[in-house]
Enzyme design. Structure first.
Site, short mmCIF file in Angstrom:
data_model
loop_
_atom_site.label_atom_id
_atom_site.label_comp_id
_atom_site.label_asym_id
_atom_site.label_seq_id
_atom_site.Cartn_x
_atom_site.Cartn_y
_atom_site.Cartn_z
CB CYS A 79 -14.43 3.95 -2.56
SG CYS A 79 -14.99 5.15 -3.82
CG HIS A 182 -11.12 7.21 -1.65
ND1 HIS A 182 -10.72 6.03 -2.21
CD2 HIS A 182 -12.00 7.77 -2.54
CE1 HIS A 182 -11.30 5.86 -3.38
NE2 HIS A 182 -12.10 6.90 -3.60
CD GLU A 184 -7.82 5.32 -0.13
OE1 GLU A 184 -8.22 5.30 -1.30
OE2 GLU A 184 -8.55 5.00 0.85
#
Length: 204
Positions: A79, A182, A184
């Site tokens: 990011c 992202h 995650e």
């Protein structure tokens, strides 16, 4: 040893948990020697480009990151961490970046109000580089939240997404990689990408 650079980036613990889910024992650290001696380094980030660069400078980590990359250590920016890999950003004035990938970071144009900024949500990746280890990203959706994007030579773009203009989603130059999204927060696709990075980039 896998290091995640800890510089008040906000999402470091989520990245740490994602690494653990793919079986990687990563450590959060701001210690220069530990970073330089890592087998791979992850560099997550959220927030404003200038604030993040100022924090890195205050902690003496700019030269540490550059030295780590120059010695060939696999390095993954996530990011804002990806954006900081480039030469500069126009966010809150012109700010110098890490200069690891040629290019600049610019605001996503609002296209006379037709394009919502920031891009926040899921978008479909289109593979731009058939030689990448991330071939499985083709037509896969990943989660984005950002108002700025990378403007760079297409040779560094692994995948992109269509947001009324082509936005680089994965970039790569030598041992340097970046995810604008992202991982995650991108479910199984995000975990696949992290696992691929560790197994096919770090371990080779």
């Amino acid at each position: 040893m896998i290091s995640i650079i800890d510089y008040n980036a906000g999402n470091v613990y989520n990245v740490l948990k994602a690494c653990q889910r793919v079986g990687v024992d990563a450590q959060l650290t701001a210690d220069p020697e530990q970073i330089k001696n890592s087998s791979a380094v992850l560099f997550p980030g959220v927030g404003a480009f200038k604030d993040a660069m100022d924090t890195l400078a205050d902690r003496g980590l700019v030269s540490v990151i550059q030295e780590t990359v120059n010695q060939g250590t696999p390095f993954l920016g996530i990011c804002l961490g990806m954006q900081m890999l480039f030469d500069s950003s126009t966010e809150f004035g012109n700010t110098k970046g890490l200069g690891l990938i040629p290019g600049r970071i610019e605001k996503i144009p609002d296209d006379n109000g037709q394009r919502i900024v920031p891009q926040a949500g899921w978008n479909e990746n289109q593979l731009m580089n058939q030689q990448t280890v991330f071939k499985g990203i083709q037509n896969q959706y990943t989660y984005f939240t950002h108002s700025y994007y990378a403007v760079c030579n297409p040779q560094y773009i692994v995948s992109s997404v269509d947001y009324g203009l082509q936005i680089p989603a994965i970039v790569n130059r030598d041992n340097i990689y970046g995810f604008q999204f992202h991982p995650e927060k991108s479910g199984q696709v995000g975990l696949y990408l992290l696992k691929t990075f560790f197994e096919q980039v770090v371990a080779k």
